[in-house]
Scaffold this active site. Structure first.
Site, short mmCIF file in Angstrom:
data_model
loop_
_atom_site.label_atom_id
_atom_site.label_comp_id
_atom_site.label_asym_id
_atom_site.label_seq_id
_atom_site.Cartn_x
_atom_site.Cartn_y
_atom_site.Cartn_z
N ARG A 79 0.83 -1.20 0.00
CA ARG A 79 0.00 0.00 0.00
C ARG A 79 0.87 1.26 0.00
O ARG A 79 0.52 2.25 -0.63
CB ARG A 79 -0.96 -0.01 1.20
N LYS A 182 -2.66 6.61 1.14
CA LYS A 182 -2.51 7.06 2.53
C LYS A 182 -1.52 8.23 2.55
O LYS A 182 -0.39 8.09 3.02
CB LYS A 182 -2.04 5.89 3.39
C1 LIG Z 1 -8.86 6.79 5.73
C2 LIG Z 1 -8.61 5.45 6.34
N1 LIG Z 1 -9.44 4.44 6.03
C3 LIG Z 1 -9.26 3.20 6.53
C4 LIG Z 1 -8.22 2.91 7.39
C5 LIG Z 1 -8.04 1.53 7.92
O1 LIG Z 1 -6.98 0.90 7.27
P1 LIG Z 1 -6.21 -0.30 7.95
O2 LIG Z 1 -7.20 -1.36 8.25
O3 LIG Z 1 -5.21 -0.73 6.94
O4 LIG Z 1 -5.60 0.26 9.19
C6 LIG Z 1 -7.34 3.94 7.75
C7 LIG Z 1 -6.21 3.67 8.66
O5 LIG Z 1 -5.18 3.28 8.20
C8 LIG Z 1 -7.53 5.23 7.22
O6 LIG Z 1 -6.70 6.23 7.54
#
Ligand SMILES: Cc1ncc(COP(=O)(O)O)c(C=O)c1O
Length: 345
Positions: A79, A182
């Site tokens: 990612r 991200k």
């Molecule tokens: C905008 C957003 N959506 C979803 C997630 C959840 O992602 P993950 O399950 O990889 O932590 C996060 C956190 O990382 C986030 O910042």
């Protein structure tokens, strides 16, 4: 290490140090230990002015058998490469990213909360463009830092549902923008609406799609998941949400449990059909959502307590992360002492 493990909150604490890698325009340096918690940067660094910065979040856990495991770091590696590509940055190859994460945990083994405390070690890999350039153009040099912090069990008071708000005056991400990445700027852009939701008494806000304002996108830092009366696991298919690794894991566990998993656009009008709603992400696994308030209407899910399906999914994923059940999907990377690891190529 003398720490009140059971009462840690989700905060940054001093540790033994971070891991640093530098890209000079051609190659990545080997991971190096950095003891100090500050870095020196050119004032003109692209990360500071034009937001060339992206990051990741993942956790290491003390396992029931006494080992330490990192949860799906290769997914974060992938990612980060996707985020970096979107904003013209160079990210480390996946193996090097994972290596840097493992080194960060090894360096901080005494800060990995003991098994049974409900706490874990949060890892925050951060990639920044370091070149000082005045025009808006990509940096050619980059730094990856992996910092860590022991963090508490997210639910001090149990697995308690919260109320969410849809604030129509704000979008999280444009359809062809950076919502799937991200990148730092997404979070700066979400601060104001998050504060506004909190001021109105809602700990979490839910964003709709920016194009039509008709479909559920995601929460500020977590994906939207829902369970229907006929036991389907629904989550939005949208070009502007972050592909959550927790959501990916929960979808697999839901399939294992015999639930039908559906990724499709979710009209906001469909909210009323759900019997359980959750916000999922690394920090808490699942935050049960008691209600969503939209245009002065409060849509409630279940009886105000965490529902049975999301509770089961939460417990199942947690048992895998703590090594209490078989790691049947190969999600845990164990930390091995440095001497047992091959040298990075
Ligand atoms: C905008 C957003 N959506 C979803 C997630 C959840 O992602 P993950 O399950 O990889 O932590 C996060 C956190 O990382 C986030 O910042």
């Amino acid at each position: 290490m003398d720490m009140d493990w059971k009462n840690l909150d989700f905060a940054m604490r001093p540790t033994a140090g971070s891991i640093r890698l530098d890209y000079d325009g051609q190659t990545w340096s080997e991971p190096a230990v950095m003891r100090e918690a500050t870095i020196s940067l050119p004032i003109g660094a692209q990360a500071l002015h034009y937001g060339q910065a992206c990051f990741e979040g993942l956790k290491a856990f003390s396992l029931q058998d006494g080992g330490v495991g990192l949860f799906r770091p290769e997914m974060n590696a992938r990612r980060m490469r996707q985020s970096a590509e979107r904003i013209c940055m160079v990210a480390p190859p996946e193996a090097l990213f994972v290596e840097a994460c493992l080194r960060a945990v090894e360096l901080n083994l005494e800060y990995v909360p003991p098994y049974g405390t409900g706490a874990s070690l949060y890892l925050r890999p951060l990639l920044i463009g370091t070149e000082p350039l005045l025009p808006v153009m990509p940096s050619s040099t980059f730094t990856l830092l992996v910092m860590v912090s022991p963090v508490g069990p997210y639910y001090q008071d149990g697995f308690a549902p919260v109320d969410a708000l849809i604030l129509e005056g704000y979008d999280r991400a444009a359809p062809r923008g950076t919502g799937q990445s991200k990148v730092a700027g997404n979070y700066a852009a979400s601060l104001k609406s998050t504060l506004e939701a909190k001021a109105q008494g809602f700990p979490i806000n839910l964003y709709l799609d920016a194009r039509e304002g008709k479909y559920v996108d995601e929460f500020g830092t977590s994906n939207f998941i829902a369970i229907t009366r006929d036991q389907r696991y629904l989550t939005p298919d949208s070009p502007s949400i972050l592909p959550s690794i927790t959501n990916d894991s929960l979808r697999q566990l839901a399939k294992d449990m015999g639930l039908e998993v559906v990724q499709a656009p979710i009209p906001v009008s469909a909210l009323e059909q759900f019997v359980e709603v959750g916000a999922c992400g690394t920090a808490a696994i699942i935050t049960p959502i008691a209600s969503v308030t939209y245009r002065d209407k409060k849509i409630r899910f279940g009886n105000g307590e965490a529902g049975p399906v999301l509770t089961r999914l939460y417990q199942e994923l947690q048992s895998i992360q703590y090594g209490e059940v078989d790691d049947r999907h190969g999600w845990i990377t164990r930390i091995k002492p440095t001497s047992q690891r091959p040298h990075h190529q």
